[in-house]
Design an enzyme around this catalytic site. Structure first.
Site, PDB file in Angstrom:
ATOM      1  CE1 TYR A 109      43.608  45.071  37.784  1.00 54.18           C
ATOM      2  CE2 TYR A 109      44.230  46.594  36.294  1.00 54.18           C
ATOM      3  CZ  TYR A 109      42.980  45.678  36.864  1.00 54.18           C
ATOM      4  OH  TYR A 109      41.964  45.385  36.011  1.00 54.18           O
ATOM      5  CE  LYS A 110      43.069  41.263  37.468  1.00 54.27           C
ATOM      6  NZ  LYS A 110      42.479  40.752  36.382  1.00 54.27           N
ATOM      7  CG  ASP A 163      42.279  38.085  29.447  1.00 48.76           C
ATOM      8  OD1 ASP A 163      43.277  38.455  30.235  1.00 48.76           O
ATOM      9  OD2 ASP A 163      41.033  38.846  29.812  1.00 48.76           O
ATOM     10  CG  PHE A 210      37.362  39.439  33.629  1.00 48.59           C
ATOM     11  CD1 PHE A 210      37.382  39.190  35.188  1.00 48.59           C
ATOM     12  CD2 PHE A 210      37.155  40.577  33.320  1.00 48.59           C
ATOM     13  CE1 PHE A 210      37.542  40.056  36.128  1.00 48.59           C
ATOM     14  CE2 PHE A 210      37.439  41.748  34.124  1.00 48.59           C
ATOM     15  CZ  PHE A 210      37.582  41.182  35.504  1.00 48.59           C
ATOM     16  NE  ARG A 256      39.086  36.421  43.311  1.00 47.75           N
ATOM     17  CZ  ARG A 256      39.262  37.252  42.123  1.00 47.75           C
ATOM     18  NH1 ARG A 256      39.626  36.654  40.916  1.00 47.75           N
ATOM     19  NH2 ARG A 256      39.820  38.399  42.428  1.00 47.75           N
TER      20      ARG A 256
HETATM   21  C1  LIG Z   1      41.505  41.914  35.741  1.00 43.82           C
HETATM   22  C2  LIG Z   1      41.117  41.356  34.288  1.00 43.82           C
HETATM   23  C3  LIG Z   1      40.910  42.311  33.364  1.00 43.82           C
HETATM   24  C4  LIG Z   1      40.896  43.831  33.691  1.00 43.82           C
HETATM   25  O1  LIG Z   1      40.634  44.578  32.542  1.00 43.82           O
HETATM   26  P1  LIG Z   1      40.977  46.112  32.420  1.00 43.82           P
HETATM   27  O2  LIG Z   1      40.222  46.580  31.470  1.00 43.82           O
HETATM   28  O3  LIG Z   1      42.403  46.261  32.632  1.00 43.82           O
HETATM   29  O4  LIG Z   1      39.982  46.612  33.590  1.00 43.82           O
HETATM   30  C5  LIG Z   1      40.380  41.640  32.120  1.00 43.82           C
HETATM   31  N1  LIG Z   1      40.304  40.337  31.816  1.00 43.82           N
HETATM   32  C6  LIG Z   1      40.579  39.346  32.903  1.00 43.82           C
HETATM   33  C7  LIG Z   1      40.306  38.099  32.733  1.00 43.82           C
HETATM   34  C8  LIG Z   1      40.864  39.921  34.067  1.00 43.82           C
HETATM   35  O5  LIG Z   1      41.036  38.957  34.946  1.00 43.82           O
END
Ligand SMILES: *Cc1c(COP(=O)(O)O)cnc(C)c1O
Length: 406
Positions: free
Chosen positions: A218-219, A193, A124, A365
């Protein structure tokens, strides 16, 4: 595979009553809970109670009387059982990005003779960007190795292995236990993560002896747009851990107002500034709903949904290559397909009331939120995708225009 079979599976689903705990708009099939979880039905009343009573009437007294000051730890404690952690090892605060920064830095401090942080290409972006930000100041040396080369890349230079448990694009899930062991054997620490894991796939940080983790509110935890993330530190590391954002809320006694910083002994040392109470209130409500279902039921449902969809997709949309692992135990709660016009397909689907998403350059997705998605949702989404492909409607100009957020 048929609509009737989807309906049979829904009728036998032990979580079927949970769907009513979420607000899903009429006419919308929502398969994007891995990007933004749905609104819990009780959240508006809960948040408004916090606003009206705790803020409006309690005013500043609510820091003590409503327990605001304890919220980061309290919400962390509610998330803990979803990731195999104990109370006191998890705190809800800041964004995933900021928590990554704190914990990458902390891990590097614990391995002062090493500087390499090993990750994988295509991780990510924020994970890589935060790492590169530290590298740009000479604090870390990034090393990227493909998923099947990670173990070979773990040598005596590696301070930290930094990986997404579930890959956001393909849904491929790493073997958390095996890679944690391999990193430890090489003398490295591990930071997982869990953004695409918490609340949907099995995670047992304690039995794997993982060192650190971060995750998203938020997921699958349904904490609302921009909800605070969470950070995990194994109990054994808490005492020695140092983090770089030494703000007053991470102080052992913030209200002593002393000039000298002394880190809190527990997980609060990860705090920097004043916690975002309204956002934490929303996250607390969402995380409670999910934790109440329990990991075992969430995982069983997630796997059943994604496996039903994978098999149905192989028949309904056979021309789209699925890039997610075929083994349900090797993937997260999502499926991804490649198509050169994946963006336009996702837009045309939205026009038909089916919300999945697109990830650049060519990935379509569908995410499966076990708390509220049904087998009929999955069937309907595939049928609509078939119709979009057959009609060619995705080629319309309106479906090829990109907003700032894709
Ligand atoms: C959604 C997500 C994030 C989000 O990071 P924010 O700093 O909260 O915006 C980070 N890493 C992964 C792997 C994600 O899927």
């Amino acid at each position: 595979m048929s609509l009737a079979e989807a309906q049979r599976l829904d009728a036998a689903d032990p979580l079927r009553a949970r769907r009513a705990h979420f607000r899903l708009p009429e006419g919308i099939t929502y398969l994007d809970g891995n990007s933004l979880g749905a609104l819990p039905d009780g959240a508006p009343a809960h948040i408004s109670g916090v606003v009206e009573r705790e803020w409006g009437e309690g005013l500043v007294r609510s820091w003590n009387d409503a327990g605001w000051i304890d919220m980061p730890r309290r919400v962390g404690t509610k998330i803990a059982p979803l990731i195999g952690a104990e109370a006191g090892e998890v705190i809800a605060c800041d964004s995933v990005s900021v928590n990554l920064f704190k914990l990458i830095w902390a891990a590097l401090c614990m391995r002062p003779e090493r500087k390499t942080v090993l990750s994988e290409p295509g991780n990510f972006p924020t994970d890589i960007y935060m790492l590169n930000g530290l590298a740009g100041r000479g604090l870390a040396v990034p090393r990227l190795a493909a998923a099947d080369m990670l173990e070979q890349a773990l040598d005596s230079d590696v301070a930290l292995l930094l990986l997404p448990h579930v890959h956001y694009q393909t849904g491929a899930m790493h073997d958390l236990a095996r890679l944690t062991r391999a990193a430890h054997d090489a003398g490295a620490l591990v930071l997982w993560d869990l953004s695409h894991s918490a609340g949907a796939v099995p995670v047992d940080l304690a039995s794997c002896e993982a060192d650190f983790a971060v995750g998203c509110g938020y997921k699958y935890l349904n904490g609302g747009p921009g909800a605070p993330g969470f950070a995990y530190v194994a109990q054994r590391h808490l005492k020695a851990l140092e983090q770089p954002l030494t703000g007053w809320m991470g102080h052992s006694d913030p209200f002593s107002f002393r000039d000298d910083y002394e880190a809190a002994p527990g997980i609060e040392k990860l705090l920097a500034g004043t916690p975002s109470i309204l956002a934490l209130a929303a996250l607390e409500h969402g995380a409670e709903l999910i934790a109440d279902i329990g990991v075992a039921a969430l995982v069983a449902k997630s796997r059943a949904l994604s496996e039903f969809t994978r098999q149905a997709a192989a028949r309904i949309i056979p021309e789209l290559p699925c890039i997610s692992p075929a083994d349900p135990a090797a993937r997260g709660s999502q499926l991804s397909w490649r198509h050169d016009s994946a963006f336009a397909l996702s837009q045309a689907l939205i026009a038909r009331g089916v919300i999945g998403d697109f990830r650049t350059p060519d990935v379509l997705r569908f995410g499966f939120a076990p708390a509220y998605n049904s087998f009929a949702d999955c069937w309907h989404a595939l049928e609509q995708l078939r119709a979009v492909l057959d009609s060619g409607e995705w080629q319309r100009e309106e479906f090829n225009r990109r907003g700032r957020v894709t």
